[in-house]
Every structure is written in structure tokens, then in C-alpha cells.
Motif scaffolding. Structure first.
Motif, PDB file in Angstrom:
ATOM      1  N   ARG A 206     -36.357   0.907 -63.689  1.00 25.84           N
ATOM      2  CA  ARG A 206     -36.598  -0.270 -64.531  1.00 25.84           C
ATOM      3  C   ARG A 206     -37.978  -0.818 -64.206  1.00 25.84           C
ATOM      4  NH1 ARG A 206     -33.530  -5.145 -62.557  1.00 25.84           N
ATOM      5  NH2 ARG A 206     -35.015  -4.664 -60.923  1.00 25.84           N
ATOM      6  N   ASN A 285     -32.117   4.120 -82.411  1.00 21.44           N
ATOM      7  CA  ASN A 285     -30.812   4.575 -81.926  1.00 21.44           C
ATOM      8  C   ASN A 285     -30.129   5.540 -82.890  1.00 21.44           C
ATOM      9  OD1 ASN A 285     -30.092   2.796 -83.881  1.00 21.44           O
ATOM     10  ND2 ASN A 285     -28.806   1.502 -82.598  1.00 21.44           N
ATOM     11  N   HIS A 301     -36.441   3.580 -72.378  1.00 23.56           N
ATOM     12  CA  HIS A 301     -36.160   2.540 -73.373  1.00 23.56           C
ATOM     13  C   HIS A 301     -37.341   1.589 -73.443  1.00 23.56           C
ATOM     14  CE1 HIS A 301     -31.951   3.896 -73.119  1.00 23.56           C
ATOM     15  NE2 HIS A 301     -31.870   3.398 -74.332  1.00 23.56           N
ATOM     16  N   MET A 304     -34.878  -3.076 -74.521  1.00 25.14           N
ATOM     17  CA  MET A 304     -33.496  -3.096 -74.058  1.00 25.14           C
ATOM     18  C   MET A 304     -32.549  -2.818 -75.225  1.00 25.14           C
ATOM     19  SD  MET A 304     -31.751  -6.469 -72.461  1.00 25.14           S
ATOM     20  CE  MET A 304     -31.224  -7.149 -74.022  1.00 25.14           C
ATOM     21  N   PRO A 305     -31.596  -1.917 -75.071  1.00 24.88           N
ATOM     22  CA  PRO A 305     -30.609  -1.710 -76.136  1.00 24.88           C
ATOM     23  C   PRO A 305     -29.762  -2.967 -76.340  1.00 24.88           C
ATOM     24  CG  PRO A 305     -30.447   0.015 -74.468  1.00 24.88           C
ATOM     25  CD  PRO A 305     -31.354  -1.033 -73.924  1.00 24.88           C
ATOM     26  N   ASN A 310     -24.314   1.344 -75.721  1.00 22.65           N
ATOM     27  CA  ASN A 310     -25.428   2.123 -76.270  1.00 22.65           C
ATOM     28  C   ASN A 310     -26.343   2.636 -75.167  1.00 22.65           C
ATOM     29  OD1 ASN A 310     -24.471   1.652 -78.807  1.00 22.65           O
ATOM     30  ND2 ASN A 310     -26.210   0.438 -79.507  1.00 22.65           N
ATOM     31  N   TYR A 311     -26.627   1.750 -74.220  1.00 23.63           N
ATOM     32  CA  TYR A 311     -27.500   2.158 -73.114  1.00 23.63           C
ATOM     33  C   TYR A 311     -26.915   3.371 -72.396  1.00 23.63           C
ATOM     34  CZ  TYR A 311     -30.078   1.948 -68.712  1.00 23.63           C
ATOM     35  OH  TYR A 311     -30.846   2.262 -67.620  1.00 23.63           O
ATOM     36  N   GLU A 314     -27.119   6.490 -74.463  1.00 22.17           N
ATOM     37  CA  GLU A 314     -28.489   6.969 -74.633  1.00 22.17           C
ATOM     38  C   GLU A 314     -29.034   7.606 -73.357  1.00 22.17           C
ATOM     39  OE1 GLU A 314     -29.159   3.886 -78.290  1.00 22.17           O
ATOM     40  OE2 GLU A 314     -30.168   3.452 -76.403  1.00 22.17           O
ATOM     41  N   LEU A 329     -35.820   1.836 -67.948  1.00 27.90           N
ATOM     42  CA  LEU A 329     -35.682   0.741 -68.892  1.00 27.90           C
ATOM     43  C   LEU A 329     -36.887  -0.188 -68.736  1.00 27.90           C
ATOM     44  CD1 LEU A 329     -34.003  -1.047 -70.835  1.00 27.90           C
ATOM     45  CD2 LEU A 329     -32.860  -1.978 -68.818  1.00 27.90           C
ATOM     46  N   TYR A 331     -38.323  -3.634 -69.495  1.00 28.73           N
ATOM     47  CA  TYR A 331     -37.736  -4.918 -69.881  1.00 28.73           C
ATOM     48  C   TYR A 331     -38.794  -6.006 -69.978  1.00 28.73           C
ATOM     49  CZ  TYR A 331     -35.119  -9.241 -69.590  1.00 28.73           C
ATOM     50  OH  TYR A 331     -34.630 -10.486 -69.848  1.00 28.73           O
ATOM     51  N   MET A 413     -25.995  -6.812 -71.442  1.00 27.40           N
ATOM     52  CA  MET A 413     -27.063  -5.839 -71.230  1.00 27.40           C
ATOM     53  C   MET A 413     -28.233  -6.497 -70.503  1.00 27.40           C
ATOM     54  SD  MET A 413     -27.875  -2.646 -71.641  1.00 27.40           S
ATOM     55  CE  MET A 413     -29.224  -2.249 -70.538  1.00 27.40           C
ATOM     56  N   SER A 417     -29.947  -5.524 -67.005  1.00 27.28           N
ATOM     57  CA  SER A 417     -31.384  -5.227 -67.001  1.00 27.28           C
ATOM     58  C   SER A 417     -32.120  -6.021 -65.933  1.00 27.28           C
ATOM     59  CB  SER A 417     -32.000  -5.578 -68.359  1.00 27.28           C
ATOM     60  OG  SER A 417     -31.347  -4.891 -69.384  1.00 27.28           O
TER      61      SER A 417
END
Length: 480
Positions: A206, A285, A301, A304-305, A310-311, A314, A329, A331, A413, A417
Motif C-alpha cells: 500500500r 472493474n 489499484h 481504492m475499490p 471487489n478488492y 481483483e 493499493l 490510496y 474498504m 486501506s
DNA sequence: CGAATTACACTTAAGTGTAATTCGGTGCCTTAAT
């Protein structure tokens, strides 16, 4: 015949993978089953094998046309001829033919929308099915309530007496998803098989940014210096296009992928990626479901999804081969509000409910709202579905509740994150499971040695570059 | 909803302040008009 013998004879495998045998045995005992298995772990065998034991057709409800085509082809490769995809690819006369001889097929793939058509329903009501499969069953939960309401309607069809056992297959295993599947399909105390959701070979990185635009440099730099193949997930079609352009300029073999690109091009891009002719897919997506590529090394990513499910889906596309893979990720705080807007932007509102009623009172078709552009086609279908089920007041409450539910999912999410705790522990915890063992290079907060991973991956990349004989042959033939 | 960009109004004419505009995901199926 023993199950193992059929497995060897029909499919050429010597042993079952975890879960397959338990699931198949439960089906053969006539039980409903919810099987949550990671993608790439042979979910489809769970209905393919029973297809050779049950003396009646197996009906598979599938969310995507491309997925149906892939699975039909897979079965044909195993030598199965009695397999068909009943969908809008068929011409009118082909469809008539298929429907007429429907009971002759061993495997029938179809979409929820097609399944609910009157002519299909009429035919099915005269048939005896051996098994009904709902593939990617999380779509019920993910899409049914606000995108493809026919996913909820199939449940009403399932609730009739005299139906065969139902097998719901998915890789997404939250309690909510399981409950939605069980309730919507009216499953009768199903046998549930849940696989461990943790994927220890995927390192969870991240990076936090102050400003969204700072991500651009980071991404270009990172992708230049590290090995693919990879997927870069974006939050909008436009940004996917822009980023793919920037990467191409930087000499990366990349392409954009989103729902605005025509089906043929999408198919082509996907195939190029699978064949190793593209290193990066820059996608919304829309990309990923049913992708069979085991050596994806990175999933990034850019935003953020909108939810943890979903995250998980994926990042789960990385490292199917079991080798180390990296999920990063990126962010920044403004991602949260953006995600909230995007996921609720197309929901109908109470205003739309009133307007619908107003038009009805004036004896005007409510679909007039589409022509005026007051409402998208999706939103209208969703509104129409709920107004068939519930009163106006209930629908207003329902829509409000749906929006709140989506906000809540975004917040979950966001929490993961931003966590300072172990990301893997939080993630696995979200799916109601406990993290038994932290792998090396577990996550950003536990510490990731990026240099080590990147070095290992670049070495691997070099090794692989010796292999593609196809392109070497092409080069030789073309005289370079 | 919210940020970012563009348009415009104002006033010792090139920059400032404010208002208006624009943009944001996922897929079946069908069918009329090219």
C-alpha cells in the motif's frame, strides 16, 4: 464406478483438489450446495463430473457470455458434444432448434435474463433437470439488487417444488454473500464448503498519497522498473484510457480495457494479455471475471475499490501459479468520496419513485422517463423490478437502504486501506476467517522487502523470455 | 457529492473573483434504422 475412475476416464486427472470430492458427493446425495472455492481451483469440475453420473441435463446459470463460451469450449476439448450456450449469440432459428432439443444436451449454459424468458421457462417446465448450477453466485449479491435484477428473479423460479439440487459456486465468501445466495435461491439447508480465503503468495502493498495526481509518476516509474504481467485497476474508463496511453508512451506494452470498448476488441486484448503479447492491462472493474492466466505478477489499484469483496477478487487474479505476486493499493483520501459517488450514482431515488407513480396516474408509460433521459436504463430496470415487488413507500426505504449499504461497504474498504495493523489479518477477518500464519513479506505494515521481490520477479521474467518459441519462430520465418 | 476545469463579469485591459459546467462501473437482451 468410483468417482476417481470417472475423474481419470473423463477428465484425465488422477486426484481431486481440495473440496471437489466433498462437493460432488453432496450433490449426488441430492443436497443443495454452496461451494466457495478460490478461482483456478477447479470449480467447474464440481458440476462437470456429476454431469456424467446424473442421467439428466445440468443447467448452468452464468453471468457473462464470454464465460459461457469459454466453458463450452473447455468441455468440447474434453470431448463433450452435448453442450450448448443458450444466449443471444444464437440466431432466432438456432435458438428455436436448441430449445426444441434442449433435453438432449448434457450441459446447458445460460444467462439469468435468458433463463427467465417465457419460451425458455415453458420448455424447462416440461423437462427434468439433474442439477442447477449458479456459477459466480456472488453476482446475486453483487449485481442482483441494483444492476441485474433478474439475478433476484431466478430465485423465484428456484423456489418452485420439484426442482433438482442447486449448486452455487463462488470465490467470494463473506457471510452477507452466502446469506444472499441462500435466501435468494431458497436453498434448503445447503451443504457449505468454504475454502481458506488467504492467498499467502500475494504480498499486500500500500502506498498513501496526498494528492491523486502524484500517483501518475509513481505508477510509471514502478511499472518501468518492475516485471509484469500485471493489471492496473482504475476507477473510470477515461482514466484507464489516459493511463494506458501514458504507459504506451513510456514503452510499456499496455492496453486499456473497459465496458466502453467493443466486445471484439475486448476479446482481442484479453487474448493478447493471456498470450504474453501485452504486459499490462489498464482496466476498470470490467476486467477479470473468468480470466485464466496463472502468471499475473502484479495487481495495482490506482484507486481504492468500492468494497472489500471487489478488492479481494481483483488481487486474487495475481499469482494463481503459486509464485510470489504483488498487490499494491494506492490510496488517497479523496478516493473515498469518489467511490461513494460512483457506486450510488446510478441508483434510482425517491424522486424517481414519485415520478414513476405520477406518470402512471397520467396513464403514461413510465418508460417515458428513459426517453427524457431522467433515468438510465439500468436504474429504470431496477426501479421497475422493485415496484413490482413492493409498495412505493417500501421501495423508497429499500433504495435508501441500498445506498447506505454501499456507503458502509466503501467505509469498510477505507478502514482496511488505512489500517496500521496487519492488512492481511484485517482482510481475512473481513471474510469471517482467522489468519493462521503470516507469510514473509506479508503486507505493508508487517514489512515488505520490495527490492527482494522485484529482483526475484525480474530474474523470473528473464527466464521466461527464453521460452516463447512461438514468437521466436515467427521472427525466424519473417526473416529477422 | 466534490473536484477540477472553463466561462464570464468586472474594471483605468490583465488579472481577480465568482458562477457554471463537467466528470465519475459492472451486462444481459432486443430491435429499429442504417
Amino acid at each position: 464406478m468410483e468417482l476417481e475412475q470417472i475423474l481419470a476416464k473423463q477428465f484425465g486427472y488422477t486426484a481431486f483438489r481440495p473440496g471437489q470430492k466433498e462437493v460432488i458427493e453432496a450433490i449426488l446425495e441430492g443436497k443443495d450446495v454452496i461451494a466457495l472455492l478460490p478461482t483456478g481451483m477447479g470449480k467447474s469440475l464440481c458440476y462437470q463430473l456429476p454431469g456424467y453420473i446424473l442421467q439428466k441435463p445440468v443447467l448452468i446459470v452464468s453471468p457473462l457470455l464470454s464465460l459461457m463460451q469459454d466453458q463450452v469450449e473447455e468441455l468440447k476439448r474434453f470431448g463433450e458434444k452435448r453442450v450448448v450456450a443458450l444466449n443471444s449469440f444464437l440466431t432466432v432459428s438456432e435458438k428455436r432448434y436448441v430449445l426444441h432439443f434442449l433435453e438432449q444436451f448434457r450441459f446447458i449454459f445460460t444467462s439469468p435474463e435468458m433463463l427467465l424468458q417465457q419460451q425458455v421457462q415453458d420448455k424447462l417446465s416440461q423437462m427434468q433437470l439433474g442439477l442447477i448450477v449458479v456459477d459466480e453466485a456472488h453476482c446475486i449479491s453483487q449485481w442482483g439488487f441494483d444492476f441485474r435484477p433478474d439475478y433476484l428473479r431466478i430465485g423465484q423460479w428456484f423456489s418452485q417444488a420439484n426442482r433438482p439440487p442447486v449448486l452455487a459456486l463462488s470465490a467470494t465468501a463473506t457471510n452477507k454473500v452466502v446469506n444472499d445466495i441462500r435466501d435468494t435461491l431458497s436453498l434448503d439447508s445447503p451443504f457449505e464448503f468454504l475454502y481458506n480465503v488467504d492467498r499467502s503468495n500475494i504480498h499486500l502493498g500500500r502506498v498513501v498519497f496526498e494528492d491523486r495526481e502524484d500517483k501518475v509518476h509513481w505508477i510509471i516509474q514502478h511499472i518501468k522498473e518492475t516485471a509484469g504481467p500485471g493489471i492496473l485497476y482504475m476507477s473510470s474508463r477515461k482514466r484507464a484510457e489516459q493511463y494506458s496511453e501514458v504507459l504506451i508512451q513510456a514503452g510499456i506494452r499496455a492496453a486499456a480495457y473497459h465496458a466502453g470498448i467493443g466486445a471484439e476488441d475486448r476479446q482481442f486484448i484479453q487474448q493478447q494479455f493471456i498470450d504474453g503479447e501485452l504486459d499490462w492491462i489498464v482496466a476498470t472493474n470490467a476486467f477479470g471475471m473468468g480470466i485464466n492466466k496463472s502468471d499475473i505478477r502484479q495487481v495495482i489499484h490506482e484507486t481504492m475499490p468500492a468494497n472489500v469483496e471487489n478488492y479481494m477478487q481483483e488481487i486474487g487474479r495475481a499469482g494463481r501459479d503459486g509464485h510470489p505476486a504483488l498487490a499494491i493499493l494506492l490510496y488517497c483520501d479523496s478516493d473515498v468520496e469518489l467511490a461513494k459517488f460512483v457506486v450510488t450514482g446510478d441508483l434510482p431515488t425517491s424522486g424517481h419513485v414519485d415520478r414513476y407513480q405520477e406518470l402512471l396516474n397520467q396513464q403514461i408509460q413510465p418508460s417515458q422517463m428513459l426517453k427524457n433521459g431522467e433515468l438510465s436504463e439500468t436504474a429504470f430496470r431496477v426501479l421497475d423490478y422493485w415496484l413490482q415487488q413492493e409498495t412505493m413507500e417500501q421501495v423508497k426505504v429499500r433504495l435508501n437502504h441500498l445506498a447506505l449499504e454501499k456507503y458502509r461497504a466503501v467505509n469498510e474498504m477505507e478502514k482496511i486501506s488505512r489500517t496500521k495493523d496487519c492488512i492481511r489479518k484485517q482482510l481475512v477477518g473481513y471474510f469471517g476467517q482467522e489468519l493462521l500464519k503470516k507469510p514473509e513479506n506479508c503486507c505493508e505494515n508487517c514489512g515488505i522487502n520490495y527490492d527482494e521481490i522485484n529482483k526475484a520477479r525480474l530474474k523470473e521474467e528473464k527466464k521466461i523470455e527464453m521460452i516463447p518459441w512461438k514468437s521466436r519462430l515467427k521472427q525466424l520465418l519473417m526473416g529477422f
